[in-house]
Design a protein around this motif. Structure first.
Motif, PDB file in Angstrom:
ATOM      1  N   HIS A 121      -1.893  -9.257  -0.011  1.00  0.00           N
ATOM      2  CA  HIS A 121      -3.114  -9.997  -0.351  1.00  0.00           C
ATOM      3  C   HIS A 121      -3.996  -9.112  -1.228  1.00  0.00           C
ATOM      4  O   HIS A 121      -4.228  -7.938  -0.897  1.00  0.00           O
ATOM      5  CB  HIS A 121      -3.883 -10.398   0.911  1.00  0.00           C
ATOM      6  N   LEU A 122      -4.459  -9.661  -2.334  1.00  0.00           N
ATOM      7  CA  LEU A 122      -5.346  -8.961  -3.259  1.00  0.00           C
ATOM      8  C   LEU A 122      -6.694  -9.656  -3.264  1.00  0.00           C
ATOM      9  O   LEU A 122      -6.761 -10.880  -3.380  1.00  0.00           O
ATOM     10  CB  LEU A 122      -4.751  -8.973  -4.668  1.00  0.00           C
ATOM     11  N   ARG A 123      -7.774  -8.885  -3.174  1.00  0.00           N
ATOM     12  CA  ARG A 123      -9.126  -9.439  -3.129  1.00  0.00           C
ATOM     13  C   ARG A 123      -9.800  -9.159  -4.476  1.00  0.00           C
ATOM     14  O   ARG A 123     -10.263  -8.058  -4.727  1.00  0.00           O
ATOM     15  CB  ARG A 123      -9.930  -8.798  -1.998  1.00  0.00           C
ATOM     16  N   ASP A 154      -8.058  -1.845  -8.973  1.00  0.00           N
ATOM     17  CA  ASP A 154      -6.916  -1.077  -8.466  1.00  0.00           C
ATOM     18  C   ASP A 154      -5.798  -1.959  -7.923  1.00  0.00           C
ATOM     19  O   ASP A 154      -4.986  -1.508  -7.116  1.00  0.00           O
ATOM     20  CB  ASP A 154      -7.376  -0.092  -7.381  1.00  0.00           C
ATOM     21  N   LEU A 155      -5.727  -3.196  -8.385  1.00  0.00           N
ATOM     22  CA  LEU A 155      -4.723  -4.096  -7.816  1.00  0.00           C
ATOM     23  C   LEU A 155      -3.296  -3.629  -8.110  1.00  0.00           C
ATOM     24  O   LEU A 155      -2.372  -3.869  -7.314  1.00  0.00           O
ATOM     25  CB  LEU A 155      -4.959  -5.531  -8.278  1.00  0.00           C
ATOM     26  N   GLU A 156      -3.080  -2.981  -9.258  1.00  0.00           N
ATOM     27  CA  GLU A 156      -1.731  -2.516  -9.586  1.00  0.00           C
ATOM     28  C   GLU A 156      -1.222  -1.498  -8.562  1.00  0.00           C
ATOM     29  O   GLU A 156      -0.060  -1.551  -8.130  1.00  0.00           O
ATOM     30  CB  GLU A 156      -1.697  -1.918 -10.994  1.00  0.00           C
ATOM     31  N   ALA A 197     -11.513   7.964  -6.501  1.00  0.00           N
ATOM     32  CA  ALA A 197     -10.304   8.727  -6.186  1.00  0.00           C
ATOM     33  C   ALA A 197      -9.088   7.869  -6.512  1.00  0.00           C
ATOM     34  O   ALA A 197      -9.178   6.645  -6.606  1.00  0.00           O
ATOM     35  CB  ALA A 197     -10.290   9.117  -4.710  1.00  0.00           C
ATOM     36  N   ASP A 198      -7.959   8.534  -6.701  1.00  0.00           N
ATOM     37  CA  ASP A 198      -6.709   7.819  -6.925  1.00  0.00           C
ATOM     38  C   ASP A 198      -6.430   6.951  -5.698  1.00  0.00           C
ATOM     39  O   ASP A 198      -6.327   7.469  -4.581  1.00  0.00           O
ATOM     40  CB  ASP A 198      -5.588   8.835  -7.132  1.00  0.00           C
ATOM     41  N   PRO A 199      -6.307   5.629  -5.860  1.00  0.00           N
ATOM     42  CA  PRO A 199      -6.112   4.767  -4.685  1.00  0.00           C
ATOM     43  C   PRO A 199      -4.707   4.852  -4.103  1.00  0.00           C
ATOM     44  O   PRO A 199      -4.483   4.440  -2.958  1.00  0.00           O
ATOM     45  CB  PRO A 199      -6.384   3.368  -5.234  1.00  0.00           C
ATOM     46  N   SER A 205      -3.796  -6.376   3.190  1.00  0.00           N
ATOM     47  CA  SER A 205      -4.828  -6.757   2.224  1.00  0.00           C
ATOM     48  C   SER A 205      -5.391  -5.489   1.601  1.00  0.00           C
ATOM     49  O   SER A 205      -6.064  -4.702   2.262  1.00  0.00           O
ATOM     50  CB  SER A 205      -5.945  -7.563   2.909  1.00  0.00           C
ATOM     51  N   ALA A 206      -5.081  -5.301   0.328  1.00  0.00           N
ATOM     52  CA  ALA A 206      -5.517  -4.091  -0.377  1.00  0.00           C
ATOM     53  C   ALA A 206      -5.547  -4.398  -1.860  1.00  0.00           C
ATOM     54  O   ALA A 206      -4.806  -5.246  -2.352  1.00  0.00           O
ATOM     55  CB  ALA A 206      -4.552  -2.935  -0.102  1.00  0.00           C
ATOM     56  N   GLY A 207      -6.411  -3.721  -2.566  1.00  0.00           N
ATOM     57  CA  GLY A 207      -6.476  -3.931  -4.008  1.00  0.00           C
ATOM     58  C   GLY A 207      -7.570  -4.903  -4.394  1.00  0.00           C
ATOM     59  O   GLY A 207      -7.706  -5.978  -3.804  1.00  0.00           O
TER      60      GLY A 207
END
Length: 240
Positions: A225-227, A214-216, A181-183, A208-210
């Protein structure tokens, strides 16, 4: 676990890390944000210590693990080798209450607190170890079973519980975007929840997301925070 990554593997990691860093910088430019305000957590679960040491040489200072037995052993050796310069360890996997106390003994950050029972066990473990552990409330943004996360309408109550424990520091929220799905709508919802929690707990400003895919979208919706694992380390077929 001894030695370091060979030259070929180190070069591979350097290239992929540079590519991810460039993606983050572009996403920040598009969102009008400063890349310095984001923390990249490289997800090193199921990859050997040699890779973590190579990443450390390349400037990575935050790593993510999600299996207690693997993480505990890896972190112990990292700290033996690197001492005070060892990376910050984020535990990002689902927790069982009987493992939470042990995790609190070595993790600097636990991103996956999603039940009162887990929060209480983390607090006991932190207090027994004489440590202060940063904690994020994991919010479930879909109905997928097995992915963890408190219901959005219960996140603020769980955040209060974290903040009320000695040994735990409430830092914010974490979530995984729904599958297929579209994040963007999910990350927008997470930011709303984060804003509500921060209005009561000013130090809880982390989101903390991405991940690799889907980090963008996460950057566009306020992630701090990006994982990222696969985009840097490759497919998780490696084992310790």
């Amino acid at each position: 676990m001894s030695g370091g990554a060979d030259a070929g593997r180190r070069a591979e990691l350097e290239r992929s890390l540079a590519q991810v860093t460039e993606r983050i910088e572009r996403a920040c430019a598009d969102a009008g944000r400063d890349p310095a305000d984001l923390t990249l957590v490289v997800v090193t679960k199921r990859f050997p210590l040699e890779d973590v040491l190579a990443l450390h040489e390349l400037g990575v200072r935050d790593i993510g693990e999600n299996r207690d037995q693997e993480a505990g052993e890896k972190v112990a050796e990292l700290r033996e080798r690197l001492g005070a310069d060892a990376p910050t360890v984020h535990f990002i996997g689902q927790l069982q209450s009987n493992k939470a106390g042990h995790v609190a003994g070595y993790a600097d950050v636990v991103q996956s607190a999603d039940r009162a029972k887990i929060v209480d066990a983390l607090a006991r473990g932190a207090q027994a170890s004489g440590r202060d552990v940063d904690v994020l409330v994991q919010v479930g943004l879909d109905d997928e079973q097995g992915r963890g996360g408190v219901r959005p309408d219960e996140a603020a109550t769980l955040a209060d519980r974290v903040a009320g424990h000695d040994g735990l520091r409430l830092r914010g929220v974490m979530a995984v975007a729904p599958l297929d799905a579209d994040p963007a709508p999910a990350f927008a919802r997470l930011r709303e929840l984060a804003d509500g929690i921060r209005s009561k707990h000013p130090d809880a400003h982390w989101i903390s997301a991405g991940m690799s895919g889907d980090l963008e979208a996460a950057v566009a919706h306020g992630a701090t925070h990006l994982r990222v694992g696969t985009a840097i380390l490759g497919s998780r077929t490696a084992v310790l």
